[in-house]
Design an enzyme around this catalytic site. Sequence first.
Site, PDB file in Angstrom:
ATOM      1  N   LYS A 171      11.363  11.253   8.374  1.00 15.34           N
ATOM      2  CA  LYS A 171      11.011   9.863   8.110  1.00 15.34           C
ATOM      3  C   LYS A 171      12.253   8.815   7.733  1.00 15.34           C
ATOM      4  CE  LYS A 171       8.281   6.634   6.585  1.00 15.34           C
ATOM      5  NZ  LYS A 171       7.802   5.605   7.483  1.00 15.34           N
ATOM      6  N   ASN A 174      13.919   8.192  10.890  1.00 13.52           N
ATOM      7  CA  ASN A 174      13.123   7.102  11.726  1.00 13.52           C
ATOM      8  C   ASN A 174      13.052   5.714  11.065  1.00 13.52           C
ATOM      9  OD1 ASN A 174      10.435   6.532  13.527  1.00 13.52           O
ATOM     10  ND2 ASN A 174       9.925   5.826  11.378  1.00 13.52           N
ATOM     11  N   ASN A 175      13.079   5.586   9.827  1.00 18.17           N
ATOM     12  CA  ASN A 175      13.344   4.431   9.027  1.00 18.17           C
ATOM     13  C   ASN A 175      14.712   3.882   9.224  1.00 18.17           C
ATOM     14  OD1 ASN A 175      10.453   4.546   8.813  1.00 18.17           O
ATOM     15  ND2 ASN A 175      10.554   3.939   6.674  1.00 18.17           N
ATOM     16  N   MET A 177      16.370   3.806  11.771  1.00 20.74           N
ATOM     17  CA  MET A 177      16.200   3.090  12.939  1.00 20.74           C
ATOM     18  C   MET A 177      15.486   1.839  12.894  1.00 20.74           C
ATOM     19  SD  MET A 177      16.913   3.818  16.409  1.00 20.74           S
ATOM     20  CE  MET A 177      16.793   3.162  17.937  1.00 20.74           C
TER      21      MET A 177
HETATM   22  P1  NAD Z   1       2.775   0.265  -2.942  1.00 24.49           P
HETATM   23  O1  NAD Z   1       3.905  -0.448  -3.660  1.00 24.49           O
HETATM   24  O2  NAD Z   1       1.579  -0.581  -2.170  1.00 24.49           O
HETATM   25  O3  NAD Z   1       1.682   1.361  -3.480  1.00 24.49           O
HETATM   26  C1  NAD Z   1       2.312   2.240  -4.424  1.00 24.49           C
HETATM   27  C2  NAD Z   1       1.120   2.603  -5.623  1.00 24.49           C
HETATM   28  O4  NAD Z   1       1.732   3.468  -6.500  1.00 24.49           O
HETATM   29  C3  NAD Z   1       1.005   1.135  -6.448  1.00 24.49           C
HETATM   30  O5  NAD Z   1      -0.338   0.756  -6.437  1.00 24.49           O
HETATM   31  C4  NAD Z   1       1.650   1.504  -7.872  1.00 24.49           C
HETATM   32  O6  NAD Z   1       0.888   0.764  -8.779  1.00 24.49           O
HETATM   33  C5  NAD Z   1       1.395   3.087  -7.897  1.00 24.49           C
HETATM   34  N1  NAD Z   1       2.457   3.561  -8.753  1.00 24.49           N
HETATM   35  C6  NAD Z   1       3.772   3.241  -8.890  1.00 24.49           C
HETATM   36  N2  NAD Z   1       4.176   4.114  -9.807  1.00 24.49           N
HETATM   37  C7  NAD Z   1       3.121   5.139 -10.271  1.00 24.49           C
HETATM   38  C8  NAD Z   1       3.250   6.296 -11.254  1.00 24.49           C
HETATM   39  N3  NAD Z   1       4.044   6.506 -11.729  1.00 24.49           N
HETATM   40  N4  NAD Z   1       1.759   6.621 -11.228  1.00 24.49           N
HETATM   41  C9  NAD Z   1       0.656   6.230 -10.770  1.00 24.49           C
HETATM   42  N5  NAD Z   1       0.700   5.030  -9.963  1.00 24.49           N
HETATM   43  C10 NAD Z   1       1.953   4.510  -9.634  1.00 24.49           C
HETATM   44  O7  NAD Z   1       3.365   1.121  -1.503  1.00 24.49           O
HETATM   45  P2  NAD Z   1       2.804   1.564  -0.312  1.00 24.49           P
HETATM   46  O8  NAD Z   1       3.155   0.321   0.788  1.00 24.49           O
HETATM   47  O9  NAD Z   1       1.603   1.878  -0.375  1.00 24.49           O
HETATM   48  O10 NAD Z   1       3.897   2.655  -0.083  1.00 24.49           O
HETATM   49  C11 NAD Z   1       3.840   4.047  -0.604  1.00 24.49           C
HETATM   50  C12 NAD Z   1       4.901   4.983   0.017  1.00 24.49           C
HETATM   51  O11 NAD Z   1       4.822   5.048   1.532  1.00 24.49           O
HETATM   52  C13 NAD Z   1       6.223   4.203  -0.011  1.00 24.49           C
HETATM   53  O12 NAD Z   1       7.190   5.525  -0.260  1.00 24.49           O
HETATM   54  C14 NAD Z   1       6.589   3.688   1.049  1.00 24.49           C
HETATM   55  O13 NAD Z   1       7.786   3.642   1.472  1.00 24.49           O
HETATM   56  C15 NAD Z   1       5.863   4.655   2.187  1.00 24.49           C
HETATM   57  N6  NAD Z   1       5.159   3.899   3.462  1.00 24.49           N
HETATM   58  C16 NAD Z   1       4.632   2.476   3.357  1.00 24.49           C
HETATM   59  C17 NAD Z   1       4.122   2.004   4.623  1.00 24.49           C
HETATM   60  C18 NAD Z   1       3.610   0.844   4.723  1.00 24.49           C
HETATM   61  O14 NAD Z   1       3.379   0.077   5.715  1.00 24.49           O
HETATM   62  N7  NAD Z   1       3.235   0.103   3.622  1.00 24.49           N
HETATM   63  C19 NAD Z   1       4.277   2.800   6.068  1.00 24.49           C
HETATM   64  C20 NAD Z   1       4.889   4.207   5.741  1.00 24.49           C
HETATM   65  C21 NAD Z   1       5.386   4.692   4.708  1.00 24.49           C
END
Ligand code: NAD
Length: 288
Positions: A171, A174-175, A177
């Site tokens: 991952k 990939n990211n 890139m």
């Molecule tokens: P986001 O910020 O929308 O969601 C994360 C959630 O986790 C939030 O609702 C936050 O309140 C909660 N949170 C944070 N700390 C917490 C804790 N200690 N206990 C409980 N809840 C907690 O982020 P996202 O976009 O959903 O991304 C999540 C992961 O997926 C990240 O690592 C991101 O890099 C990865 N990701 C995101 C995408 C995308 O398109 N958004 C795509 C692929 C991967």
Amino acid sequence: MAKIGFIGLGTMGLPMSINLINGDHKVTGFDKNPDKLSAFQRAGGEVAKSSLECIEDAQFIITMLPQSSDVYEILINNKVTTNSFLPGTIFIDMTTSHPHTTDKLHKHLSKINIEMLDAPVGRTSTMAASGKLLIMVGGTKTTLIKAEPILNLMGSTIVHCGGAGMGSRMKIVNNYMTTVTNLVTAETLNLCKKSGLDIDLALKTMRQTTATNGHIDKSYPARALQNNYDPIFALELAYKDLQIGIDLAEQIGTPTVLGKEASKVYKTGIDKGLGKLDWTYMYELVKG
Ligand code: NAD
């Protein structure tokens, strides 16, 4: 029907957990943001009072948190022990994590006899909603086979990348890139506009050459070129992933010349308080 604990119900976690609920599983969720918990409850999820409550009594535990340090905090700083889990529980971290933290989590859980997969995802929240994510898995084949029915509800492509930590590494590579090509796309499209070219014509042309990339093809037409920066993927999360890539490369001893330059531009956006906007905000940052 399996009992699943889901921690982190944000942009990605909420639609992923809803697909598990719709797959007839009993899903107990936790998020520190009460609005996310309400949305999860409305979709049929059972709300836990804490992440620890989510862990107890679950056959599968899934984390989808912003950073690996959040997962580390829940599992290690909270001093979770064997007694915190049901026997045979499988822990699946789907966060885009620093591979070194992933390695530590695998080590910790293996010491207390809990199986783990690192399983970060590719693609967008729209694909998360339709259950069509690409899931990059690290861990043993035996554990993957047990978790596959659950993963198949969230993703349409499951790639076994190797042993512990290899999903995380895939991952991040990939990211690396895609976060770096974000900058070159922003620069190219600004150059295109300022040269007086028609953007649609330029996109159509570049889609037929080696200039094609995911940003030219999908993310810029959907966001920056519509002047819409509601986050599909937040600038600050993209910056986090790029930093992990640079850090990993430094430790392995491989260069990241363009990555470091791109990182400076992401940082400008974050310093201006714009980190929650979509990562294609790079287009505006480059405009200056
Ligand atoms: P986001 O910020 O929308 O969601 C994360 C959630 O986790 C939030 O609702 C936050 O309140 C909660 N949170 C944070 N700390 C917490 C804790 N200690 N206990 C409980 N809840 C907690 O982020 P996202 O976009 O959903 O991304 C999540 C992961 O997926 C990240 O690592 C991101 O890099 C990865 N990701 C995101 C995408 C995308 O398109 N958004 C795509 C692929 C991967």
